[in-house]
Design an enzyme around this catalytic site. Structure first.
Site, PDB file in Angstrom:
ATOM      1  CB  ALA A   1      12.149  -1.543   7.175  1.00 54.24           C
ATOM      2  CB  ALA A   2       9.776  -0.068   2.110  1.00 53.74           C
TER       3      ALA A   2
ATOM      4  N   GLY B   1       4.556  -4.199   3.879  1.00 55.36           N
ATOM      5  CA  GLY B   1       4.782  -5.561   3.380  1.00 55.36           C
ATOM      6  C   GLY B   1       4.485  -6.631   4.418  1.00 55.36           C
TER       7      GLY B   1
ATOM      8  CG  LEU C   1       6.267   0.414   0.143  1.00 57.92           C
ATOM      9  CD1 LEU C   1       7.122  -0.266  -0.924  1.00 57.92           C
ATOM     10  CD2 LEU C   1       5.360   1.470  -0.514  1.00 57.92           C
TER      11      LEU C   1
ATOM     12  CB  ALA D   1       0.704  -7.004   2.574  1.00 57.14           C
TER      13      ALA D   1
ATOM     14  N   PRO E   1       9.630  -4.397  -0.781  1.00 56.18           N
ATOM     15  CG  PRO E   1      10.199  -2.225  -1.395  1.00 56.18           C
ATOM     16  CD  PRO E   1       9.345  -3.378  -1.796  1.00 56.18           C
TER      17      PRO E   1
ATOM     18  CE  LYS F   1       0.940   1.459   4.368  1.00 56.40           C
ATOM     19  NZ  LYS F   1       1.856   2.589   4.557  1.00 56.40           N
TER      20      LYS F   1
ATOM     21  CG  ASP G   1      -0.139  -0.209   8.135  1.00 52.04           C
ATOM     22  OD1 ASP G   1      -0.867   0.705   8.572  1.00 52.04           O
ATOM     23  OD2 ASP G   1       1.049  -0.035   7.813  1.00 52.04           O
TER      24      ASP G   1
END
Ligand code: ATP
Length: 304
Positions: free
Chosen positions: A117-118, A122, A120, A125, A115, A33, A157
């Site tokens: 610790a970005a 991950g 996003l 998800a 990636p 995301k 998240d």
């Protein structure tokens, strides 16, 4: 596989017949995301930050393959991550099994593409994909709200990742309100070589005396009316004020993305990944070929 509808995990379920048993194998996509707007409204009594953010699922995803097994086992490909309780995917499987009182297991293979610790989401998800997949594989029949409550215990998240699409997210992440979908804008992601700890970024944010706040209400109106120009004009992330002074690379990436024609640029979540928005994926791909930037990771994707 690449045309799956927004926010829906695309599940391939097939049955492998062997001589005397049937085993189930399932593949679930775990989508990254970005945050189109992110604001911090204050600190709660439980010390979490009260957030208002609009999240957007991307087509960039990890792949989670799940097979029936007697106990929970995890294998990770594509990243140096723990394969046990230190992994959010493992935590999700273990929590679901315990809460449901289920005495079986699962062999989980996680192929990382998002990636680390970005900013996003991950790990979140992956946890959401495991909750969703195992609920189906084990036939637990948990409804969305039950999975979201479990997910919130794993990471802020995870409730959003369970729904996906475009959504207004509030509280510490547990209040998720789906919004109308946006067109499939192209996205160029650029990540500096370092990762950032979400907790550390919020600690830095807490030291800012008078942070400037983004126009989250205006962003909500723009998303709800499908006004892409309004969305681009209101991209804003209050946490940039915490990360940019320490990491000038983030500003450099924003400038580089603007120079190659991104219509809007922003750091996602707690960073350090910066995204640039383009009319479509082909335009983002073209921009990726033109970007003049140092030794950073680059990904081309689109809104999902
Ligand atoms: P968020 O945007 O939700 O704050 P993020 O994108 O910044 O997350 P993640 O990649 O989700 O960060 O993970 C942060 C940390 O969680 C990693 O550095 C890693 O140590 C740990 N982690 C545990 N399980 C996973 C997983 N399955 N995938 C990625 N990271 C994981």
């Amino acid at each position: 596989m690449d045309t799956c509808p927004p926010g829906i995990f695309w599940i391939y379920l097939y049955i492998k017949y062997t001589k005397d048993m049937v085993t189930f194998n399932m593949i679930v996509k775990a989508y990254a995301k970005i945050n189109l707007v992110l604001d911090v409204l204050g600190t709660r009594p439980d010390r979490y930050h009260e957030l208002v953010t609009i999240m957007q699922t991307l087509d960039l995803h990890d792949v989670v393959e799940i097979n029936e097994a007697r106990k929970i086992e995890l294998n990770v490909e594509g990243a140096d991550l723990p394969a046990g309780p230190g992994n959010l995917a493992f935590q999700a499987a273990d929590l679901l099994r315990r809460r449901a009182g289920f005495d079986g297991g699962a062999d989980i293979k996680l192929v990382k593409r998002i990636p680390l610790a970005a900013g996003l989401a991950g790990g979140s998800a992956d946890a959401a994909a495991v909750l969703h997949g195992l609920n189906n594989l084990w036939g637990l029949g948990m409804v969305a709200s039950e999975l979201e409550t479990l997910g919130a215990a794993i990471g802020s998240d995870v409730p959003f990742c369970l729904r996906g699409g475009t959504a207004l997210v509030q509280g510490r992440g547990e209040k998720v309100h789906p919004l109308p979908g946006l067109p499939p804008l192209g996205v160029l992601l650029v990540k500096p070589f370092f990762g950032l700890s979400t907790a550390q970024v919020y600690r830095l944010y807490d030291d800012i005396v008078e942070p400037l706040h983004p126009d989250s209400q205006g962003m909500l109106r723009a998303v709800c009316s499908g006004d892409v120009g309004g969305v681009v004009a209101r991209l804003g992330n209050v946490l940039e004020q915490a990360t940019m002074p320490l990491h000038p690379e983030i500003r450099e990436i924003k400038e580089a993305l603007t120079a190659i024609g991104a219509s809007g640029v922003l750091m996602s979540g707690s960073g350090p990944t910066v995204f640039g928005l383009f009319e479509n994926k082909a335009a983002a791909l073209q921009a990726a070929c033109e970007i003049k930037i140092g030794n950073f990771g680059v990904w081309v994707t689109e809104f999902n």
